[in-house]
Design a protein around this motif. Structure first.
Motif, PDB file in Angstrom:
ATOM      1  N   ARG A 161       0.837  -1.207   0.000  1.00  0.00           N
ATOM      2  CA  ARG A 161       0.000   0.000   0.000  1.00  0.00           C
ATOM      3  C   ARG A 161       0.868   1.252   0.000  1.00  0.00           C
ATOM      4  O   ARG A 161       0.524   2.258  -0.642  1.00  0.00           O
ATOM      5  CB  ARG A 161      -0.932   0.012   1.214  1.00  0.00           C
TER       6      ARG A 161
ATOM      7  N   GLN B  50      -6.784   2.302   2.215  1.00  0.00           N
ATOM      8  CA  GLN B  50      -6.568   0.866   2.312  1.00  0.00           C
ATOM      9  C   GLN B  50      -5.447   0.531   3.290  1.00  0.00           C
ATOM     10  O   GLN B  50      -5.503  -0.497   3.980  1.00  0.00           O
ATOM     11  CB  GLN B  50      -6.257   0.285   0.922  1.00  0.00           C
ATOM     12  N   PHE B  51      -4.433   1.373   3.384  1.00  0.00           N
ATOM     13  CA  PHE B  51      -3.352   1.173   4.351  1.00  0.00           C
ATOM     14  C   PHE B  51      -3.920   1.114   5.766  1.00  0.00           C
ATOM     15  O   PHE B  51      -3.649   0.175   6.529  1.00  0.00           O
ATOM     16  CB  PHE B  51      -2.331   2.311   4.239  1.00  0.00           C
TER      17      PHE B  51
ATOM     18  N   ALA C  98      -5.284   4.534  -1.734  1.00  0.00           N
ATOM     19  CA  ALA C  98      -4.206   3.713  -1.177  1.00  0.00           C
ATOM     20  C   ALA C  98      -3.996   4.024   0.302  1.00  0.00           C
ATOM     21  O   ALA C  98      -3.747   3.121   1.113  1.00  0.00           O
ATOM     22  CB  ALA C  98      -2.908   3.953  -1.962  1.00  0.00           C
TER      23      ALA C  98
ATOM     24  N   GLU D  76      -6.324  -1.963   6.288  1.00  0.00           N
ATOM     25  CA  GLU D  76      -5.627  -3.228   6.463  1.00  0.00           C
ATOM     26  C   GLU D  76      -4.940  -3.290   7.825  1.00  0.00           C
ATOM     27  O   GLU D  76      -4.909  -4.349   8.472  1.00  0.00           O
ATOM     28  CB  GLU D  76      -4.615  -3.430   5.337  1.00  0.00           C
TER      29      GLU D  76
ATOM     30  N   GLU E 155       1.973   1.724  -3.454  1.00  0.00           N
ATOM     31  CA  GLU E 155       0.872   2.260  -4.261  1.00  0.00           C
ATOM     32  C   GLU E 155       0.765   3.767  -4.078  1.00  0.00           C
ATOM     33  O   GLU E 155       0.496   4.509  -5.029  1.00  0.00           O
ATOM     34  CB  GLU E 155      -0.448   1.599  -3.865  1.00  0.00           C
TER      35      GLU E 155
END
Length: 244
Positions: free
Chosen positions: A143, A163-164, A160, A167, A146
């Motif tokens: 990530r 999502q980091f 991105a 997650e 990205e």
């Protein structure tokens, strides 16, 4: 950007009913939100086309278009030119959106949310240092890469970034913490999207995320919490700048 393979346009259309006269944009948005937050529609599901929604709801296409634009600003749906409009998040992300308009107009509450988010992210980093698997750690690093590759495309960069943190929260194996962070992130979505506007800000944010990833890789909870605290401090300043 995630793929959006699902297409349940007929299911969504069947769930809608004709709106009362005069409800227009707010009525369309409310009707769609009621369907999305029930949890029956999976993230990535494609919505019916504007013409079909307008016909089903008994409103003009312009009202549907404006309602979808508002929902996209709030991060509820994602419009892909030439493809359609897709539901973006899960029910736990979308539930707080029914309060978002009013909350985001209240600057003190928004600033308080930023403080709470920072504290929860620091705690999540501390837990992740000992609970994150090697596979999850590798994905977290991806990530960051990205983000590096998306400096010139802010929409991809923000995705991105999202999502980091998502997650990282998932790796804590704490569903309550995950839901709280998703909810707060949803409520702050508009400001998060506006917080990074310059390449220099993006580059600074990338290094902060890289430092968090490196600290978690050491499996030292104190180091991970410290790195996240530094990131949350500067992220809070960027969000405050977006508010102003």
């Amino acid at each position: 950007m995630p793929a959006y393979p699902n297409d349940s346009s007929a299911e969504i259309a069947a769930s809608l009913g004709t709106l009362e006269a005069g409800t227009a944009v707010s009525g369309v948005a409310k009707a769609l939100l009621e369907i999305f937050t029930r949890g029956d529609i999976e993230p990535g599901t494609r919505l019916p086309p504007e013409r079909q929604l307008a016909s089903t709801l008994g409103v003009g296409r312009s009202a549907v278009r404006e309602a979808l634009a508002a929902l996209e600003i709030l991060g509820i749906v994602h419009v892909r030119p030439g493809s359609g409009t897709y539901l973006r998040g899960s029910a736990s992300e979308l539930l707080p959106q029914t309060l978002s308009w009013g909350l985001m107009l209240d600057e003190p509450k928004t600033r308080e949310l930023i403080d709470v988010r920072g504290a929860l992210e620091i705690y999540a980093a501390r837990l992740a240092a000992t609970r994150m698997s090697d596979e999850e750690l590798a994905s977290l690093g991806a990530r960051v890469e990205e983000m590096r590759a998306s400096v010139d495309t802010l929409e991809r960069f923000v995705e991105a970034d999202l999502q980091f943190h998502l997650e990282l929260a998932r790796s804590t194996d704490n569903s309550v913490l995950l839901d709280l962070l998703q909810s707060i992130r949803s409520l702050l979505r508009v400001w998060v999207d506006r917080a990074v506007q310059e390449p220099a800000e993006a580059l600074a944010a990338i290094e902060e995320h890289a430092a968090v990833h490196a600290a978690i890789a050491t499996r030292d909870p104190d180091a991970a919490a410290s790195a996240m605290a530094l990131h949350m401090n500067t992220a809070a300043r960027r969000l405050a700048g977006a508010l102003e």
